[in-house]
Design an enzyme around this catalytic site. Structure first.
Site, PDB file in Angstrom:
ATOM      1  N   ASN A  83       0.831  -1.195   0.000  1.00 15.92           N
ATOM      2  CA  ASN A  83       0.000   0.000   0.000  1.00 15.92           C
ATOM      3  C   ASN A  83       0.874   1.257   0.000  1.00 15.92           C
ATOM      4  OD1 ASN A  83      -2.430   1.694   0.236  1.00 15.92           O
ATOM      5  ND2 ASN A  83      -3.417  -0.192   0.898  1.00 15.92           N
ATOM      6  N   HIS A 109       3.533   0.105  -2.660  1.00 18.17           N
ATOM      7  CA  HIS A 109       3.918  -1.309  -2.740  1.00 18.17           C
ATOM      8  C   HIS A 109       5.432  -1.522  -2.792  1.00 18.17           C
ATOM      9  CE1 HIS A 109      -0.213  -2.311  -2.844  1.00 18.17           C
ATOM     10  NE2 HIS A 109      -0.428  -2.194  -4.136  1.00 18.17           N
ATOM     11  N   HIS A 183      -1.526  -9.742  -3.648  1.00 19.35           N
ATOM     12  CA  HIS A 183      -2.271  -8.825  -4.517  1.00 19.35           C
ATOM     13  C   HIS A 183      -2.985  -9.560  -5.662  1.00 19.35           C
ATOM     14  CE1 HIS A 183      -3.273  -4.992  -6.374  1.00 19.35           C
ATOM     15  NE2 HIS A 183      -2.619  -4.338  -5.431  1.00 19.35           N
ATOM     16  N   TYR A 185      -5.852 -10.683  -8.077  1.00 19.82           N
ATOM     17  CA  TYR A 185      -7.078 -10.097  -8.633  1.00 19.82           C
ATOM     18  C   TYR A 185      -8.068 -11.232  -8.899  1.00 19.82           C
ATOM     19  CZ  TYR A 185      -4.884  -5.539  -9.824  1.00 19.82           C
ATOM     20  OH  TYR A 185      -4.274  -4.306  -9.801  1.00 19.82           O
ATOM     21  N   ASP A 255     -11.468   1.588  -3.054  1.00 24.00           N
ATOM     22  CA  ASP A 255     -10.024   1.347  -2.982  1.00 24.00           C
ATOM     23  C   ASP A 255      -9.574   1.848  -1.625  1.00 24.00           C
ATOM     24  OD1 ASP A 255      -7.405   0.744  -3.495  1.00 24.00           O
ATOM     25  OD2 ASP A 255      -7.091   2.276  -5.036  1.00 24.00           O
ATOM     26  N   GLN A 293      -7.607  -4.292   2.472  1.00 26.41           N
ATOM     27  CA  GLN A 293      -7.845  -3.324   1.404  1.00 26.41           C
ATOM     28  C   GLN A 293      -8.733  -3.991   0.358  1.00 26.41           C
ATOM     29  OE1 GLN A 293      -6.303  -0.213   1.411  1.00 26.41           O
ATOM     30  NE2 GLN A 293      -6.753   0.573  -0.638  1.00 26.41           N
ATOM     31  N   GLU A 321      -6.803  -7.393  -0.025  1.00 23.78           N
ATOM     32  CA  GLU A 321      -5.420  -7.447   0.445  1.00 23.78           C
ATOM     33  C   GLU A 321      -5.388  -7.338   1.969  1.00 23.78           C
ATOM     34  OE1 GLU A 321      -3.330  -4.298  -1.984  1.00 23.78           O
ATOM     35  OE2 GLU A 321      -5.322  -4.316  -2.913  1.00 23.78           O
TER      36      GLU A 321
END
Length: 358
Positions: A83, A109, A183, A185, A255, A293, A321
């Site tokens: 982050n 990150h 991370h 998706y 986000d 997150q 996350e």
């Protein structure tokens, strides 16, 4: 004898000639998780739907070239600090450290060459009920501006209980902030199949950390009640994502970091559930981390072509996350991310891959 649960294969070479390997973990029910040594990246997670049809439910690329050309952290372990860190700077023990500003005015990150862009050393393992791989990386003192030599590892374990366990471990020789996260998706319809706006999300969080226009937390921790951020009961992601709300405007959708209700000193607790009513696929995420997150793929815009040439459009996937809070080094009131010599950073996230046939 059980069938082989872990297989390894080449996955291309870096421009400097170093080889990248891929490891395929399988379990007794045919679930499959593929991980590569570049970035400790999860490239594939293959699971059945309620009718037994298997699909890959994570975004990525078919070859190493796609990841090298430019990936929005698909499947990667992000660090040394997951982050954002405001202004690319923080102070620790009276010393100010400067980081790369690789996300507008902020550091994201771990910087330009974070943990997602290095080669990890891999040791696969298997037994009668699980398969896995431990990946190790040593981050040098001063790498990307961070103090201390950090020896880090992430272990992925796929169990016959249809659970993927992600366990992190790290030590340091100088005080340093550390915040590792995964991370991936997700699209439970299958990679490249529509958006995640019809997915149903539950977050075990009654508060979140609002942000400024550059997505840095203001320092406040506020209730989700009465806002589009209330996922304490199952809610369709698309229902409120475009509501007239300043926080949604700043993030171009969701986000943000949610403050988990059950975060207690390293104790594993349920954090989130993601459901796709169409396929019946369900994710249940538990973690030892205090935050999560939720990123709704708002910056995916159709310019990335992923696996089998599929176009990844707006909100084609989402990330969940597990983490400490963004910009914690600049917010003393947030849970500390500082690791000191003699201490051990340990974090664990469990992802249960289920199917609902109702």
């Amino acid at each position: 004898m059980h069938p082989e649960r872990v297989s390894r294969s080449p996955f291309g070479t870096l421009p400097d000639g170093r080889a990248v390997e891929s490891f395929t973990l399988t379990n007794a029910h045919g679930l499959e998780v593929r991980v590569m040594t570049y970035g400790a990246i999860i490239t594939h997670i293959v699971t059945p739907d309620k009718n037994g049809r298997r699909a890959d439910v994570v975004l990525g690329f078919d070859s190493l070239a796609g990841y090298l050309a430019g990936s929005p952290y698909f499947g990667a372990v992000v660090g040394r600090y997951a982050n954002r860190i405001a202004g690319g700077r923080f102070s620790l023990d009276g010393v100010t450290y400067t980081l790369a500003r690789n996300n507008g005015p902020n550091s994201l990150h771990g910087g330009v060459r974070g943990f997602d862009k290095v080669i990890w050393q891999a040791d696969p393992f298997e037994n009668d009920s699980a398969s896995g791989v431990t990946l190790r990386y040593t981050s040098a003192d001063g790498e990307e501006g961070f103090p201390g030599t950090v020896v880090a590892s992430v272990t992925y374990t796929l169990t016959d209980g249809d659970e993927l366990v992600v366990a992190y471990d790290a030590t340091t020789d100088k005080a340093t902030p550390i915040n590792l996260s995964q991370h991936t998706y997700w699209n439970l319809h299958g990679d490249g199949r529509g958006t995640i706006l019809d997915h149903v999300l539950t977050l075990d969080a009654s508060r979140f950390t609002p942000v400024d226009s550059t997505l840095i937390p203001t320092g406040a921790i506020v209730p989700v009640a009465g806002t589009p951020f209330d996922f304490r009961t199952p809610a369709v992601i698309g229902a409120r994502i475009d509501a007239a709300d300043e926080q949604l405007r700043f993030g171009k959708g969701y986000d943000h970091n949610w403050v988990l209700d059950q975060s207690g000193a390293g104790k594993l607790a349920h954090a989130a559930r993601l459901e796709d009513p169409a396929s019946g696929r369900v994710l249940d995420i538990s973690t030892t981390e205090p935050g999560i997150q939720f990123y709704a793929g708002n910056f995916l815009d159709g310019t990335i072509k992923g696996k089998q040439g599929r176009t990844y459009g707006h909100r084609a996937a989402l990330c969940l996350e597990t983490q400490h809070f963004p910009d914690s080094p600049n917010h003393p009131s947030f849970p500390s991310t500082v690791l000191r010599p003699g201490q051990r950073y340990q974090s664990r996230t469990l992802i249960a891959l289920r199917v609902s046939r109702s």
